[in-house]
Design an enzyme around this catalytic site. Structure first.
Site, PDB file in Angstrom:
ATOM      1  CE1 TYR A 187      -1.705  -4.486 -13.383  1.00  0.00           C
ATOM      2  CE2 TYR A 187      -3.476  -5.767 -14.383  1.00  0.00           C
ATOM      3  CZ  TYR A 187      -2.729  -5.395 -13.267  1.00  0.00           C
ATOM      4  OH  TYR A 187      -3.028  -5.940 -12.044  1.00  0.00           O
ATOM      5  CE  LYS A 214       1.062  -6.791  -9.835  1.00  0.00           C
ATOM      6  NZ  LYS A 214       1.574  -7.958  -9.120  1.00  0.00           N
TER       7      LYS A 214
HETATM    8  C1  HXC Z   1     -13.501  -0.910  -4.282  1.00  0.00           C
HETATM    9  C2  HXC Z   1     -12.291  -1.712  -2.472  1.00  0.00           C
HETATM   10  C3  HXC Z   1     -12.522  -3.059  -2.897  1.00  0.00           C
HETATM   11  C4  HXC Z   1     -13.310  -3.264  -4.082  1.00  0.00           C
HETATM   12  C5  HXC Z   1     -11.299  -3.086  -1.096  1.00  0.00           C
HETATM   13  N1  HXC Z   1     -11.542  -1.795  -1.374  1.00  0.00           N
HETATM   14  N2  HXC Z   1     -11.889  -3.887  -2.023  1.00  0.00           N
HETATM   15  N3  HXC Z   1     -12.777  -0.657  -3.156  1.00  0.00           N
HETATM   16  N4  HXC Z   1     -13.772  -2.151  -4.744  1.00  0.00           N
HETATM   17  N5  HXC Z   1     -13.591  -4.477  -4.533  1.00  0.00           N
HETATM   18  C6  HXC Z   1     -11.096  -0.661  -0.600  1.00  0.00           C
HETATM   19  C7  HXC Z   1     -11.760  -0.670   0.773  1.00  0.00           C
HETATM   20  O1  HXC Z   1     -13.076  -0.146   0.699  1.00  0.00           O
HETATM   21  C8  HXC Z   1     -10.831   0.213   1.579  1.00  0.00           C
HETATM   22  O2  HXC Z   1     -11.032   1.576   1.288  1.00  0.00           O
HETATM   23  C9  HXC Z   1      -9.461  -0.136   0.999  1.00  0.00           C
HETATM   24  O3  HXC Z   1      -9.706  -0.719  -0.298  1.00  0.00           O
HETATM   25  C10 HXC Z   1      -8.706  -1.114   1.865  1.00  0.00           C
HETATM   26  O4  HXC Z   1      -9.522  -2.269   2.016  1.00  0.00           O
HETATM   27  P1  HXC Z   1      -9.291  -3.295   3.226  1.00  0.00           P
HETATM   28  O5  HXC Z   1     -10.108  -4.477   2.960  1.00  0.00           O
HETATM   29  O6  HXC Z   1      -9.471  -2.581   4.517  1.00  0.00           O
HETATM   30  O7  HXC Z   1      -7.734  -3.558   3.098  1.00  0.00           O
HETATM   31  P2  HXC Z   1      -6.927  -4.864   3.297  1.00  0.00           P
HETATM   32  O8  HXC Z   1      -7.576  -5.773   4.283  1.00  0.00           O
HETATM   33  O9  HXC Z   1      -5.544  -4.439   3.542  1.00  0.00           O
HETATM   34  O10 HXC Z   1      -7.049  -5.577   1.862  1.00  0.00           O
HETATM   35  C11 HXC Z   1      -6.217  -5.253   0.818  1.00  0.00           C
HETATM   36  C12 HXC Z   1      -6.950  -5.484  -0.501  1.00  0.00           C
HETATM   37  C13 HXC Z   1      -7.486  -6.916  -0.559  1.00  0.00           C
HETATM   38  C14 HXC Z   1      -5.991  -5.218  -1.644  1.00  0.00           C
HETATM   39  C15 HXC Z   1      -8.070  -4.513  -0.581  1.00  0.00           C
HETATM   40  O11 HXC Z   1      -8.237  -7.103  -1.742  1.00  0.00           O
HETATM   41  C16 HXC Z   1      -6.394  -7.939  -0.516  1.00  0.00           C
HETATM   42  O12 HXC Z   1      -5.636  -8.039   0.424  1.00  0.00           O
HETATM   43  N6  HXC Z   1      -6.265  -8.771  -1.469  1.00  0.00           N
HETATM   44  C17 HXC Z   1      -5.174  -9.803  -1.469  1.00  0.00           C
HETATM   45  C18 HXC Z   1      -5.449 -10.885  -2.384  1.00  0.00           C
HETATM   46  C19 HXC Z   1      -5.589 -10.405  -3.798  1.00  0.00           C
HETATM   47  O13 HXC Z   1      -6.129  -9.360  -4.094  1.00  0.00           O
HETATM   48  N7  HXC Z   1      -5.120 -11.229  -4.685  1.00  0.00           N
HETATM   49  C20 HXC Z   1      -5.339 -11.013  -6.084  1.00  0.00           C
HETATM   50  C21 HXC Z   1      -4.069 -10.750  -6.695  1.00  0.00           C
HETATM   51  S1  HXC Z   1      -4.183 -11.167  -8.377  1.00  0.00           S
HETATM   52  P3  HXC Z   1     -11.949   2.540   2.228  1.00  0.00           P
HETATM   53  O14 HXC Z   1     -11.851   3.882   1.573  1.00  0.00           O
HETATM   54  O15 HXC Z   1     -13.343   1.960   2.180  1.00  0.00           O
HETATM   55  O16 HXC Z   1     -11.360   2.480   3.611  1.00  0.00           O
HETATM   56  C22 HXC Z   1      -3.303 -10.045  -9.210  1.00  0.00           C
HETATM   57  C23 HXC Z   1      -3.126 -10.426 -10.682  1.00  0.00           C
HETATM   58  C24 HXC Z   1      -2.905  -9.230 -11.538  1.00  0.00           C
HETATM   59  O17 HXC Z   1      -2.841  -9.112  -8.701  1.00  0.00           O
HETATM   60  C25 HXC Z   1      -2.524  -9.581 -12.983  1.00  0.00           C
HETATM   61  C26 HXC Z   1      -3.642  -9.968 -13.887  1.00  0.00           C
HETATM   62  C27 HXC Z   1      -3.239 -10.214 -15.328  1.00  0.00           C
END
Ligand code: HXC
Length: 268
Positions: free
Chosen positions: A149, A164
């Site tokens: 994407y 990305k």
């Molecule tokens: C809406 C969201 C949310 C959700 C977080 N936020 N999750 N908004 N829906 N589900 C918002 C929060 O409300 C906050 O905004 C802001 O994002 C930051 O969130 P935090 O939790 O404080 O940040 P942090 O702890 O740094 O977390 C980062 C993250 C988290 C990206 C939000 O999900 C993460 O670290 N994930 C890592 C693991 C991960 O996602 N792995 C999957 C990768 S797979 P506000 O405004 O409320 O402050 C992948 C594959 C892609 O990428 C390819 C597929 C084909």
């Protein structure tokens, strides 16, 4: 012919997001090919488990808890890696953050969190490792894990898709800048891969999972090992003249969408 897994023996690779999913699979494949592996990420317990698995397989490994959003922490990561193993030979930018959200409802902080991890984090790591390679005067290989994407976009992923796409543009730009130093940069775009993180973030319900599955002409998710095999090819000597490219490993998913629309087959 050069086997895809040759040339890793005794070399050192840094893998961000190496504590789970695709990152762990790449770390384990590198270790199995004889490389020393440094895994970086935000969750120490997961990194420690990857190191345990690597060491159980006879590899030398180091865990360095790191938030790739912090350039100083990334510089310290490179320093620690070199202190432990003497040199660096390559990097895998795999750390990612992702969640499904419509762009219109995404908060500025949600956008920032994902772009900071994926795009800025990949830049900080690439810059730090490339500077180290230049200092060493040795060639090296840098691989970034993206997603298809990056070029076709996908609803619910505006933050990740934009980040990305930025990593792809960074890769192409630096591939040209750094080729004279013998540093190759490529991207790998995996399709849906059976990992815990992606499952929880991107296909959390049985219905969402089935929809993803229906979109893959190959009819199944990728196993992490299949993505790791492609990563080793791109990092290794079998790809010694390959730079600035992106290899898609997605069971035909994105091309299938061009042909059939949303589903993988004309009749589905
Ligand atoms: C809406 C969201 C949310 C959700 C977080 N936020 N999750 N908004 N829906 N589900 C918002 C929060 O409300 C906050 O905004 C802001 O994002 C930051 O969130 P935090 O939790 O404080 O940040 P942090 O702890 O740094 O977390 C980062 C993250 C988290 C990206 C939000 O999900 C993460 O670290 N994930 C890592 C693991 C991960 O996602 N792995 C999957 C990768 S797979 P506000 O405004 O409320 O402050 C992948 C594959 C892609 O990428 C390819 C597929 C084909």
């Amino acid at each position: 012919m050069t086997p895809a897994t040759s040339g890793f023996d005794g070399r050192t690779y840094l893998v961000t997001g190496g504590g789970s999913g695709i990152g762990r699979a790449i770390a384990l494949a590198l270790g199995a090919a004889g490389a020393h592996v440094v895994v970086a990420g935000r969750t120490p317990d997961r990194l420690a488990e990857t190191v345990r698995l690597l060491e159980a397989d006879g590899a030398q490994a180091l865990a360095v808890p790191t938030d790739v959003r912090d350039p100083a922490a990334v510089d310290a990561l490179v320093t620690r890696s070199v202190e432990r193993f003497g040199a660096l030979d390559g990097l895998v930018n795999n750390a990612a953050g992702n969640f499904v959200a419509s762009g219109i409802d995404l908060s500025p902080n949600g956008w920032r969190a994902v772009v900071d991890i994926v795009l800025n984090g990949s830049f900080h790591c690439t810059r730090a490792v490339a500077r180290r390679l230049r200092e060493q005067g040795t060639p090296g290989s840098i691989l970034s894990v993206i997603a298809t994407y990056a070029w076709h976009g996908h609803p619910g992923t505006v933050h990740s898709a934009a980040a990305k796409a930025g990593v792809l543009a960074m890769t192409r730009t630096l591939a040209v800048e750094l080729a004279p130093l013998g540093i190759r940069l490529n991207c790998l775009a995996p399709g849906p891969t059976e990992t815990e993180g992606a499952g929880a973030a991107l296909w959390a319900t049985p219905q969402a999972r089935q929809e993803v599955l229906d979109s893959v002409p190959a009819g199944r998710f990728a196993a992490p090992r299949e993505i790791a095999d492609a990563a080793l090819f791109l990092l290794g000597e079998g790809a010694s003249y390959l730079t600035g490219e992106c290899l898609t490993v997605d069971g035909g998913q994105w091309l299938g969408k061009q042909v059939y629309g949303r589903s993988a087959t004309a009749t589905a």
